[in-house]
Design a protein around this motif. Sequence first.
Motif, PDB file in Angstrom:
ATOM      1  N   GLU A  39       0.814  -1.212   0.000  1.00 49.28           N
ATOM      2  CA  GLU A  39       0.000   0.000   0.000  1.00 49.28           C
ATOM      3  C   GLU A  39       0.855   1.274   0.000  1.00 49.28           C
ATOM      4  O   GLU A  39       0.486   2.280  -0.617  1.00 49.28           O
ATOM      5  CB  GLU A  39      -0.931  -0.007   1.219  1.00 49.28           C
ATOM      6  N   ILE A  40       1.987   1.236   0.691  1.00 46.96           N
ATOM      7  CA  ILE A  40       2.832   2.432   0.786  1.00 46.96           C
ATOM      8  C   ILE A  40       3.475   2.743  -0.554  1.00 46.96           C
ATOM      9  O   ILE A  40       3.442   3.890  -1.030  1.00 46.96           O
ATOM     10  CB  ILE A  40       3.907   2.226   1.869  1.00 46.96           C
ATOM     11  N   THR A  85       6.761   3.336   8.545  1.00 44.10           N
ATOM     12  CA  THR A  85       5.347   3.546   8.206  1.00 44.10           C
ATOM     13  C   THR A  85       4.668   2.186   8.256  1.00 44.10           C
ATOM     14  O   THR A  85       5.062   1.267   7.528  1.00 44.10           O
ATOM     15  CB  THR A  85       5.201   4.167   6.810  1.00 44.10           C
ATOM     16  N   ALA A 123       1.018   4.134  -3.007  1.00 48.67           N
ATOM     17  CA  ALA A 123       0.699   5.538  -2.765  1.00 48.67           C
ATOM     18  C   ALA A 123       1.790   6.452  -3.322  1.00 48.67           C
ATOM     19  O   ALA A 123       1.502   7.490  -3.937  1.00 48.67           O
ATOM     20  CB  ALA A 123       0.521   5.783  -1.269  1.00 48.67           C
ATOM     21  N   ILE A 164      -2.229   7.290   2.108  1.00 46.22           N
ATOM     22  CA  ILE A 164      -2.046   5.858   1.888  1.00 46.22           C
ATOM     23  C   ILE A 164      -3.383   5.164   2.115  1.00 46.22           C
ATOM     24  O   ILE A 164      -4.043   5.393   3.143  1.00 46.22           O
ATOM     25  CB  ILE A 164      -0.980   5.268   2.845  1.00 46.22           C
ATOM     26  N   TYR A 174       1.888  11.618   2.658  1.00 49.09           N
ATOM     27  CA  TYR A 174       1.234  11.157   1.435  1.00 49.09           C
ATOM     28  C   TYR A 174       0.039  10.281   1.832  1.00 49.09           C
ATOM     29  O   TYR A 174       0.151   9.437   2.731  1.00 49.09           O
ATOM     30  CB  TYR A 174       2.190  10.347   0.567  1.00 49.09           C
TER      31      TYR A 174
END
Length: 325
Positions: A209-210, A245, A213, A269, A267
Amino acid sequence: MNNLRRIDLNLLVTLHALLVEKHVSRAAQRLHKSQPAVSHALANLRAIFDDPLLVRRAGKLELTSRANELLPKLTEALHQLGALIEQPAFDSAHEKRVFRLALSDYGARVVLPGLVRRLRSEAPGIDLQVSQGSRVAMLAGVHDGEIDMAFGVFQPPLSDELRTHKLFIEHFVCAADKNTLPKTGDLDKTQWLSRPHVLVAMQSSEGNEIENALHREGVSRRVAMTLPHWGVASHVVPNTDLILTAARRSFDLFLKDSPLQLFTPPYPIDPFEFSMVWHSRRESDAGHNWLKQAIIEMLQEDGAKEPDESGIAVPALTIPPTSTQ
């Protein structure tokens, strides 16, 4: 009709347990019978159906074609018979049973502490066998009857035989040493990208997911350390310039004395759904249903109590009604 005279309900129940578990010892445990008794019943069933029913392949038992045909019909027949006969309620206080759960270390951190406390209080005879594996391996274990329930992030569509229930939606936060952050307690996009990062991933960073993003924003970060486990990740960050993160619930709930500061990622996410998966063959299992409900209720209670002293509030858990996939 002659075969009907040779078989009774107990044999059918034993047959169902054998076909579901695909393992003589586990079927015996499920039925509260001895292994020799179940082995003897299997021999009788093979003679009645004129089929081996279970054959050994690659070191484990597999259903024959005939057994695969029998299982759904037998499940439905026993379900209908059960509706005619009042079943005793599942007695959690006195039941003795083993459940096999598959979770990542993140899932274990979220699910097990509260679940174990509840079991020790309400169901001290219930034992847990916990395993870990990839998402594919966990789903295969549920499908094959090796695992009772799996917990994690599972992308649809799943097999028609699997059932899923969304337990909660998880969000990402960043963690850094407090002494390395400005007075605002967070970092802007430029500051965040200039720092080295810790990544928690079983394999590569691609597709998580990071990274997704960042890819949408057309930027990339430097991953200075990749770890396979959540547990140690927050312990490598203190006294460094590293940023971690990760999912909010992977951090300690109370962070008053922690050297870490949690802050919102600069950002956006996407959050992810954390779900529980089981096989449809377990739907009529009162003990299995009790455990599922206990887990749902436990997460509701724990979600309502989670603190926000860190400045990053954890949204209250909303448990939707059971859904199938």
